[in-house]
Design an enzyme around this catalytic site. Sequence first.
Site, PDB file in Angstrom:
ATOM      1  N   LEU A  64       0.835  -1.205   0.000  1.00 38.89           N
ATOM      2  CA  LEU A  64       0.000   0.000   0.000  1.00 38.89           C
ATOM      3  C   LEU A  64       0.865   1.248   0.000  1.00 38.89           C
ATOM      4  CD1 LEU A  64      -2.537  -1.183   2.690  1.00 38.89           C
ATOM      5  CD2 LEU A  64      -2.943  -1.021   0.239  1.00 38.89           C
ATOM      6  N   ARG A  65       2.147   1.075   0.264  1.00 42.65           N
ATOM      7  CA  ARG A  65       3.113   2.185   0.319  1.00 42.65           C
ATOM      8  C   ARG A  65       2.829   3.142   1.462  1.00 42.65           C
ATOM      9  NH1 ARG A  65       7.020  -0.379  -2.349  1.00 42.65           N
ATOM     10  NH2 ARG A  65       6.781  -0.383  -4.604  1.00 42.65           N
ATOM     11  N   ASP A 306       1.957  -9.824  -5.670  1.00 45.46           N
ATOM     12  CA  ASP A 306       3.195  -9.133  -5.301  1.00 45.46           C
ATOM     13  C   ASP A 306       3.139  -7.675  -5.761  1.00 45.46           C
ATOM     14  OD1 ASP A 306       5.575  -9.066  -3.977  1.00 45.46           O
ATOM     15  OD2 ASP A 306       6.784  -9.704  -5.677  1.00 45.46           O
TER      16      ASP A 306
END
Lengths: 426, 319
Positions: A64-65, A306
């Site tokens: 999700l950063r 991924d």
Amino acid sequence: MKIHIKNGRLIDPKTGTDATRDVFVADDKILTVGQAPAAFEPDHIIDASNLIVCPGLVDTSVRLREPGLEYKATLESEMNAAVAGGVTSFACPPDTDPPLDEPGLVEMLKHRARSLNQAHVYPVGALTLGLRGERLTEMAELHDAGCIVFGQPDGMMTNLRVLMQAMQYASTFGFSVWLNPQEKNLAYDGVAHDGEVATRLGLPAIPVCAETVAISNIILLAKVVDVHIHLCRISSAEGLAMVRTAKQQGVSITCDVSANHLHLSDMDIDYFDANCHVIPPLRSISDRDALRLGLQDGTIDAICSDHAPVDEDAKMLPFGQAEIGATGVELLLSLTLKYGLERKRPLIEVLAAITTKPATVLGINAGHLSPGAAADLCIFDPESYWKVTVSALRSQGKNTPFLGMEVPGKVRYTLVNGNIVYQSQP
Amino acid sequence: MINRNPQLDSHRKLQHLLTTEGLPAAILLQILDTAETFVGVTERDVKKVPLLRGKSIFNLFFEPSTRTRTTFEIAAKRLSADVFNLNIAVSAQTKGETLLDTVDNLAAMDADMFVVRHAQSGAAHLIAKHVRPGIHVINAGDGRHAHPTQALLDMFTIRRFKREFHNLRVAIVGDILHSRVARSQIHALTTLGVPEVRVVAPKTLLPSRVERLGVHVFHDMKSGLKDIDVLMMLRLQKERMQGAYLPSSEEYFKNYGLTPEKLSMAKPDAIVMHPGPMNRGVEIDSAVADGNQSVILPQVTFGIAIRMAVMSILAGQPV
């Protein structure tokens, strides 16, 4: 809200169901499958004629950063992307900035995710502080904050004593340990699979033994420590064979593969396509074919996206400097279906690898359609193809090796807790 | 998903020179033949021809190099082009400007051609893919990947001294793993029909599956040099002794340094080449470097003709 999903082809890998069945949802739960409950008056009817109704997808790796790397993507953009891909539950690796190594960060992430009211987010707790492989995190505290498994995503830690102790400590509380098997010193400055392509292109290489040496160490330690190990992103035929043997010997071990590695090889790097800069590296065609067989024989438990959104500037660099990763959560269903079509595998079998099996790996009650289960569903059109383009992707990351390709399977509805969180036109 | 060769336009004409790999023999020979016409120019009193008059050529060197940059500069000036040298290592990049930003800025100054050297494999391909049609890119060395003009001047030298390619045994000796020169030489030699190309190196300095590039692998000089016609030495970077590639330059010289004794394994008329700059006493003995089988200085001279040929084919009027 009461929803009647009618005329769909229902596939529930957990019960082995593949038949035309209606689904009846009330509030956040599945009420019944097949027969309508007594006096059921739906507020909403979804006509699923010619569509497949299956459990919402479970993805073992979506970045999700957040926290820290919001310029690459935001929680909102990536949560939108997930449900657009039919994904209703996912694990997010702790390789954020700072890493998910303390409870406050995890609580914040869980809270922010919940407030968006979309897919269920399961943060993977950092196994060691700062993911530095030196000191253990407060795993029990992190568990209370919402981490159900613990991982070391940035390759293997070099200090095997710390790894063994981390396994012992996690096992004390019954937590699984998720490891990305890549021996750091062997991978060194490598950016591509050690084979003909890297040799031709002059790219620093990562040998297969970076994976096998790591797997070997992990398995040997797992035999001593009674802990469940999940290997994230197997990439080589040899590594896979080691997992197969370990499973036969009764080692408590599972593994997953990224959808990229099921389809691509180092040949796809072509003339330095930076979208193919992923870790583990895309390996040879024979490795890819072995992974496909490993999925079929059950050695590989799950396919994951991924998902790693990267901003455009970070990919507009020479291959080795371009940031690692590919966006993918919106491609998980399509790439899984594509694999099934190419290998002529039954739908129920391939869907298991993105629903019930990853749910088991993650240890969550999801990925099935039993009465009483959370009403997390994915309803898709298997006959519809769509083109992977920058505008078709909701993720802020547009970096995928599949750009420009036509892929099968279009998500029409995604339901989370009985809410329609995504809907598309035919 | 394999793209067409990015070096050729839709009429299969050369638009960039990025690597010798995948170029048809006809194009390699066209470059060598064109270079022949320029060797004469460099020997005249007035060394200029007006083929690139009015064209702007930017030398973009992201990695320090005096020798290669100078030969490109001389070549461009002899073709009457306007040449601008940018030593990027000490300017824009340190201020955070990205590679492609730098290129865009220079392209806006009406550049016709970029000559690029960069420490990363694939940098020249990236720039070639990015620039607008009509701008040409010459790769002057990218990471470990390619150094096509060096390989072409080597082919030119071989043809000058050996006339034909189809009856030669060629050995490339040294750090193949890190060498862009070796990779470009191998592709050029196999494309031009050299029947036997050998590489000679210790196992730590060979990339995996190098035999798939069409070469025979040797680990000792005695058998590797036996009966060869052409010997291409590679430069050994001092850094290799820092890591675990090699124990010492002395041991390297003992096993792989080219001495008159080792050279005696080759055919009596074998030629010795080196892309420079040489490490005397590391990869080559002075007695060989300055000996009568050495063609190292002619290589440098031909380098200018080759670079003139490539530039004129890319951007000039048909010769």
